[in-house]
Design an enzyme around this catalytic site. Structure first.
Site, PDB file in Angstrom:
ATOM      1  N   ALA A  11       0.796  -1.222   0.000  1.00 39.49           N
ATOM      2  CA  ALA A  11       0.000   0.000   0.000  1.00 39.49           C
ATOM      3  C   ALA A  11       0.831   1.275   0.000  1.00 39.49           C
ATOM      4  O   ALA A  11       0.289   2.369  -0.163  1.00 39.49           O
ATOM      5  CB  ALA A  11      -0.928   0.019   1.228  1.00 39.49           C
ATOM      6  N   ARG A  16      10.662   7.901  -1.606  1.00 43.51           N
ATOM      7  CA  ARG A  16      12.067   8.011  -2.012  1.00 43.51           C
ATOM      8  C   ARG A  16      12.290   7.609  -3.465  1.00 43.51           C
ATOM      9  O   ARG A  16      13.369   7.805  -4.013  1.00 43.51           O
ATOM     10  CB  ARG A  16      12.951   7.170  -1.085  1.00 43.51           C
ATOM     11  N   THR A  78       2.557  -0.350   8.932  1.00 37.43           N
ATOM     12  CA  THR A  78       2.431  -1.781   8.638  1.00 37.43           C
ATOM     13  C   THR A  78       1.472  -2.482   9.594  1.00 37.43           C
ATOM     14  O   THR A  78       0.746  -3.405   9.196  1.00 37.43           O
ATOM     15  CB  THR A  78       3.804  -2.447   8.706  1.00 37.43           C
ATOM     16  N   GLU A 152      12.537   0.542  15.734  1.00 39.17           N
ATOM     17  CA  GLU A 152      12.761   1.193  14.447  1.00 39.17           C
ATOM     18  C   GLU A 152      13.948   2.152  14.542  1.00 39.17           C
ATOM     19  O   GLU A 152      14.220   2.728  15.592  1.00 39.17           O
ATOM     20  CB  GLU A 152      11.510   1.944  14.002  1.00 39.17           C
ATOM     21  N   ASN A 227      13.941   0.760  -2.012  1.00 36.98           N
ATOM     22  CA  ASN A 227      13.337   2.016  -1.586  1.00 36.98           C
ATOM     23  C   ASN A 227      13.734   3.229  -2.408  1.00 36.98           C
ATOM     24  O   ASN A 227      13.208   4.313  -2.194  1.00 36.98           O
ATOM     25  CB  ASN A 227      13.685   2.280  -0.111  1.00 36.98           C
ATOM     26  N   LYS A 351      -0.988  -6.091 -36.865  1.00 34.57           N
ATOM     27  CA  LYS A 351      -1.812  -6.118 -35.658  1.00 34.57           C
ATOM     28  C   LYS A 351      -3.010  -7.023 -35.916  1.00 34.57           C
ATOM     29  O   LYS A 351      -3.755  -6.827 -36.889  1.00 34.57           O
ATOM     30  CB  LYS A 351      -2.271  -4.689 -35.308  1.00 34.57           C
ATOM     31  N   ALA A 380       5.062  -3.048 -51.398  1.00 35.70           N
ATOM     32  CA  ALA A 380       5.436  -1.940 -50.528  1.00 35.70           C
ATOM     33  C   ALA A 380       4.335  -0.886 -50.468  1.00 35.70           C
ATOM     34  O   ALA A 380       3.688  -0.585 -51.471  1.00 35.70           O
ATOM     35  CB  ALA A 380       6.732  -1.312 -51.022  1.00 35.70           C
ATOM     36  N   ASN A 386      -8.742  -0.661 -41.756  1.00 37.28           N
ATOM     37  CA  ASN A 386      -9.583  -1.524 -40.923  1.00 37.28           C
ATOM     38  C   ASN A 386     -10.487  -0.781 -39.954  1.00 37.28           C
ATOM     39  O   ASN A 386     -11.295  -1.407 -39.271  1.00 37.28           O
ATOM     40  CB  ASN A 386      -8.704  -2.509 -40.147  1.00 37.28           C
ATOM     41  N   TYR A 387     -10.407   0.539 -39.884  1.00 37.02           N
ATOM     42  CA  TYR A 387     -11.120   1.282 -38.842  1.00 37.02           C
ATOM     43  C   TYR A 387     -11.868   2.448 -39.481  1.00 37.02           C
ATOM     44  O   TYR A 387     -11.284   3.243 -40.224  1.00 37.02           O
ATOM     45  CB  TYR A 387     -10.108   1.785 -37.818  1.00 37.02           C
TER      46      TYR A 387
END
Length: 458
Positions: A11, A16, A78, A152, A227, A351, A380, A386-387
């Site tokens: 979470a 940093r 935590t 800590e 970190n 595609k 070439a 297609n759209y």
């Protein structure tokens, strides 16, 4: 028997990192670091894995679909994260829980195995490692060899605890859920960070005489969190070297191995030939005798034996069958499939297109949402239109067709077997088998000469 499960703490913001992206989604070899943690957990816990998410929760959920999630709407430490997960875990019948941070991409299933084997009958166990420089990690406090707790780094007072020993908390815990339910309400945030620490559970459990085990995992850094950008780079370099060393030992040929970046989730068969710099990520599969040349990017793609991916080509979600040639400078997007001995050349993009056996599209072409029959030659500058701005449509080209240069095929359209399309045509209607189609206006030479004026002198 109750369920043994795992809980991944994912979470945090990771300030940093100086990035808006959730810390656990920072990538190593093309994969978010949380995926490495999940991969290490899966052999032990299968689908009994929960992720506590908070900052960027939707992004994390999208990155690891199919996982189970618990929301920590406020990131208060935590201990608070575990408290958020507790009701969900209880409802699922969990009795014993492994808790691990989501920012430890170097952790492995073997490391977790050794930790789980050493828990014994402890009600709460946690992993420790020894560092020359303990940095910002929680200090393990022992008196006369007996465990006292974890303090800590911000709150460590040498006048109270004496000089730190170098033994630090590795952020890996295993505890009975009943014990967690009992002790979590007693956590407080009376510390310099104003957070509820899971590490405070150790001291509370010891005070009440519960069985607590601090399992020393030597000097391994695989359990240390990532970190900062520097630590991310260091971890990625370790992974890259380890993966490449194993691949070389298995019989994979790597040229300029230091510049080859391969995801651990990719499958590379012995005999594959790969030249750096290149990247092979996701769930790619490179078969024996396939060749990946320099400056290629391959993601979630299969390249079969005998296929050749030439320099500067990009593949994503593609399937390349044996003997096919790709590139240089080709782009295969998701759904592209190249048949046996087919060719895709420079500056060609595919595609959702299937190129049949022996078919060729060698230059400057876009083929989208199309099926190309075997032996067909695409000239070439050919494109499939297609759209239409709202919907995608299919183009079907039969076998042994010849599509002239600079042809536009406006989908939906079908071009039959053995057809010939004249160069520069715009095809808007189906072309029957064996026919010649030319769709352009007749050339007109108007007989008017250009009036070219000489350049004026300066």
């Amino acid at each position: 028997m109750g369920i043994h499960a795992a809980c991944v703490l994912a979470a945090g913001k990771g300030t940093r990192m100086h990035s808006s992206r959730p810390k656990v989604l920072q990538t190593l070899l093309g994969e978010p670091m949380v995926r490495y943690v999940l991969a290490a957990l899966e052999p032990h816990f299968a689908d009994n894995i929960w992720l506590v998410v908070g900052h960027g929760a939707e992004e994390v959920q999208k990155a690891v679909p199919g996982s189970r999630f618990v929301l920590q709407s406020e990131q208060l430490g935590t201990g608070h994260a575990l408290a958020c997960a507790l009701p969900v875990l209880k409802e699922a019948g969990v009795e014993r829980l492994l808790v691990i941070n989501g920012d430890v991409p170097l952790v492995t299933a073997d490391i977790l195995s050794r930790f789980l084997e050493q828990m014994g009958d402890s009600e709460l166990a946690f992993a420790t490692i020894n560092l020359d420089d303990p940095g910002a990690y929680g200090r393990i406090v022992r008196k006369d060899g007996h465990l006292v707790g974890i303090v800590e780094a911000k709150d460590y007072d040498m006048s109270v605890w004496g000089p730190p020993s170098g033994e630090v908390n590795a952020g890996l815990y295993s505890l009975d859920l009943g014990l967690a339910e009992k002790l979590l309400p007693r956590l407080n945030n009376a510390n310099k960070s104003g957070e509820y620490y899971i590490t405070d559970l150790i001291g509370l459990a010891l005070e009440e005489g519960h069985r607590v085990a601090g399992i020393i995992c030597g000097t391994t850094t695989a359990l240390l969190g990532v970190n900062s950008p520097l630590e991310l780079d260091e971890a990625e370099t370790i992974l890259q070297k380890d993966i490449n060393r194993r691949l070389l030992a298995s019989g994979v040929i790597l040229h300029a191995a230091a510049s080859v970046r391969i995801s651990p989730f990719a499958q590379i068969e012995p005999g594959a030939d790969i030249t750096g710099p290149c990247e092979i990520t996701g769930k790619s599969c490179i078969r024996a005798d396939a060749c990946i040349m320099t400056n290629c990017v391959v993601r979630d793609s299969v390249v079969e034996g005998g296929a050749e991916i030439r320099p500067f080509s990009h593949l994503e979600g593609a399937l390349v069958h044996s003997g096919a040639l790709v590139g240089p400078y080709a782009r295969l997007r998701p759904g592209a499939e190249l048949g046996v001995n087919s060719h895709v050349g420079n500056f060609v993009e595919l595609k959702k297109t299937k190129l049949g056996e022996g078919a060729k599209a060698n230059h400057l072409t876009y083929l989208g949402d199309a099926t190309i029959g075997r032996g067909t030659n695409i000239g070439a500058g050919t494109i499939t239109c297609n759209y239409d701005g709202k919907h995608k449509y299919q183009t079907v080209i039969g076998e042994h067709a010849f599509i002239g240069s600079n042809t536009a095929m406006v989908a939906p359209v079908r071009v039959g077997d053995n057809t010939l399309i004249g160069a520069g045509s715009t095809i808007t209607r189906d072309v029957p088998d064996g026919e010649l189609a030319i769709a352009r206006s007749r050339q007109k030479n108007l007989g008017v000469r250009r009036n070219l004026q000489p350049e004026e002198k300066a």
